[in-house]
Scaffold this active site. Sequence first.
Site, PDB file in Angstrom:
ATOM      1  N   GLU A 195       0.818  -1.216   0.000  1.00  0.00           N
ATOM      2  CA  GLU A 195       0.000   0.000   0.000  1.00  0.00           C
ATOM      3  C   GLU A 195       0.855   1.271   0.000  1.00  0.00           C
ATOM      4  OE1 GLU A 195      -2.759  -0.633   3.325  1.00  0.00           O
ATOM      5  OE2 GLU A 195      -4.117  -1.644   1.944  1.00  0.00           O
ATOM      6  N   ASP A 217      -8.606  -8.832   4.143  1.00  0.00           N
ATOM      7  CA  ASP A 217      -8.311  -7.731   5.066  1.00  0.00           C
ATOM      8  C   ASP A 217      -9.354  -7.566   6.161  1.00  0.00           C
ATOM      9  OD1 ASP A 217      -7.185  -5.542   6.198  1.00  0.00           O
ATOM     10  OD2 ASP A 217      -7.625  -4.143   4.568  1.00  0.00           O
ATOM     11  N   GLU A 242     -12.557  -1.762  11.941  1.00  0.00           N
ATOM     12  CA  GLU A 242     -12.521  -1.058  10.659  1.00  0.00           C
ATOM     13  C   GLU A 242     -13.660  -1.463   9.715  1.00  0.00           C
ATOM     14  OE1 GLU A 242      -8.865  -1.692   8.569  1.00  0.00           O
ATOM     15  OE2 GLU A 242      -9.537  -0.648   6.779  1.00  0.00           O
TER      16      GLU A 242
HETATM   17  C1  GCV Z   1      -2.479   0.603   8.437  1.00  0.00           C
HETATM   18  C2  GCV Z   1      -6.028  -1.922   5.475  1.00  0.00           C
HETATM   19  C3  GCV Z   1      -6.421  -0.649   6.161  1.00  0.00           C
HETATM   20  C4  GCV Z   1      -5.238   0.309   6.277  1.00  0.00           C
HETATM   21  C5  GCV Z   1      -4.096  -0.430   6.997  1.00  0.00           C
HETATM   22  C6  GCV Z   1      -3.756  -1.671   6.199  1.00  0.00           C
HETATM   23  C7  GCV Z   1      -2.660  -2.475   6.865  1.00  0.00           C
HETATM   24  O1  GCV Z   1      -5.765  -1.682   4.132  1.00  0.00           O
HETATM   25  O2  GCV Z   1      -7.479  -0.044   5.471  1.00  0.00           O
HETATM   26  O3  GCV Z   1      -5.645   1.427   7.010  1.00  0.00           O
HETATM   27  O4  GCV Z   1      -2.972   0.409   7.128  1.00  0.00           O
HETATM   28  O5  GCV Z   1      -4.907  -2.476   6.099  1.00  0.00           O
HETATM   29  O6  GCV Z   1      -3.002  -3.402   7.583  1.00  0.00           O
HETATM   30  O7  GCV Z   1      -1.499  -2.175   6.676  1.00  0.00           O
END
Ligand code: GCV
Length: 723
Positions: free
Chosen positions: A314, A388, A416
């Site tokens: 990411e 996720d 989340e």
């Molecule tokens: C901290 C998901 C979440 C991100 C998070 C990522 C991760 O994509 O939306 O906010 O980043 O996981 O676990 O690295």
Amino acid sequence: MNISAAQVKIFYIITFLVIMNSNAQSLEGYDLWLGYSKIEDPVILPEYQRHTKSIFFNNGSAVLETAQKELVRGIDGLLGQPSNIHNSQSLLNTMWVSKKMDLDKDIVKPFKADFEQIGKEGFIIKSITVNDNSILLITANEDIGILYGVFKLLQLMKMHKSFEGINIVDVPKIELRMLNHWDNLDRTVERGYAGFSLWNWQKLPEYIDPRYEDYARANASIGINATVLTNVNANSLVLTSAYLDKVAALAEVFRPYGIKVYLTARFSAPIEIGGLNTADPLDKDVIEWWNDRAKKIYKIIPDFGGFLVKANSEGQPGPQNYGRTHVDGANMLANALRPFNGMVIWRAFVYSELDTTDRAKQAFTEFVPYDGNFLDNVLVQVKNGPIDFQPREPFHPTFGAMPNTPLVMEFQITQEYLGFSSHLVFLPKLYEEVLDAETYRKGKKSTVAQVIDGSLFNSKISGMAGVANIGTDLNWTGHPFAQANWYGFGRLAWNPYLSSEAIAEEWLRLTYSNNSEFVEPVKSIMISSREAVVNYMTPLGLHHLMDTGHHYGPGPWVSDLSRPEWNPTYYHQADKDGIGFDRTPSGSNATSQYSSEIAEIFNAPETCPEEYLLWFHHLPWDYKLKNGEILWDAVALKYQEGVDQVGEMISIWKQAKTYISDDQYNEVRMLLEIQLKEAKWWRNACLLYFQTFSGKKLPPGVELPEENLEFYRSLKFPYAPGN
Ligand code: GCV
């Protein structure tokens, strides 16, 4: 009018009491599961008074001092009188709290095997008889075991458990039991729904917020022994001297509670704060920079735990930016930390914009070939499922597929994709499902829990991490029941074989009441809550339907984002012919990443557990399920079931009213109303949208949506928290 001095005094007393009372109410929930109000039970109270009449506590270290402080605090509160603690041992004592090495050899001898079993962190609580005197013994090999034993003793008292004939030998099954805070240096919390970060970087290191100690107490009371203070989307500044002093101040508060601090290491730190022009892990200067940084860190924080790293994921920098591998990156950092016994925890949460294969396959594809190549102070941290933190995912196929690499389980405690801190969702139910899953990597009885605790492959080190749901909210977690997720994570990290039901019961009794007329119905709310959220958000294996970015509410229609796997349409693949992601050999073949026994089950829609059906299969709308329903009807009915389950949670919660304070009752009641409203929103939005493909009517029993699809599509939440 003449006001006498006495009247003025009465006025002040009344004002003071009013203020105190309103404070007490507004502090509801701050104590977590550690409130110590006086035990009123007429049967158990005298027993506890007898056992605590004269306590010998063998002190002598910071951790033991903490243990003594906790014991005094607990007993004073629970018994409503000052405890009688001595530092000299006698047969008149009714309780001994002492490490093995300080006990008389004859006392220890009969329990030799128990002491061997409890290792460094375990403890024993036993009722023993010495010269006809009955003594309650709390003992351990090391200081930290005593602290854990004390917390256990107090928990037993809070739950009104009798000490008669007590014989507890308990030891954590997982070594590294850690929280991951996704806390930024500006105090925002990524995916945090309980206020701001606890860490007041601006005022540290001088100002020590008393809350830091309360945080440490809470964690130690459930056995958490490590905390990563900073977000995995990392900021290199935390590795500069100014911040390291602040980190050291936190480490000092946590140390007497047996908690080590860890930091996230941004891979490009040598460039950003080191003035180098590369972060290539094979570059001599880069290696030297990290070695040097490690030395600096350990000089300031001698028991620093190590680094947690998100690399090449990411947008985070990593070794692949230089044509190197995860192994090159992790081992370079591991070499820097090794002289100080530090650990590198390298995350396997990767998926690439350049890889067009199924996102669910990518972490396995990237990491499994590296099995056995990491240095022995590297652990690889894997999320519980291959996408996720969805309301439900099958277990990550990497568990069991890397026998020569210690794998840390990463669970999300923060919600989340689970309604943030407005929805009551008891997550240990989800954790338990994953931990109990069979991997078949060494035949039957090769569960994920056995991979994680190291027993399946004889791993040297084991770990479980939870992405924290903690913030500055007075009750720490936003929703009062979200405390149970923190608590439950800690309990399962200690023992991944505990049942979620037992955990729910413990937490309710420690937090609210021992009255079974309260505990039983409320426990049923907690236990059903996870299935409810699956049903009203993503039933039958659907996943990632959340609106984009903030992940709040439904957005199954989103299809215009630059990366395909960021769009919900990528995951549900709905069209006029059907719905679901084909991950069988006729599709992405993600099932091939599981053992053949599991792959076979997942591959056929007839044998695939229905809860994973649309995760693994794209099926026609009129596909017949086992109960005879056609798929469209089943999807619709599941959404309705989720809504009904929340309705049921609300009516059960009404029974709780008489057993708790009005504030406690009303807070949860209002939150459940939000949850019901949002469950209906999920049902309506998803069904209206999927109906555009199925072209079928809603089956009887499913309520008609109040609004049309355009309305749900038009909702925007620019200020949703946690972004
Ligand atoms: C901290 C998901 C979440 C991100 C998070 C990522 C991760 O994509 O939306 O906010 O980043 O996981 O676990 O690295």
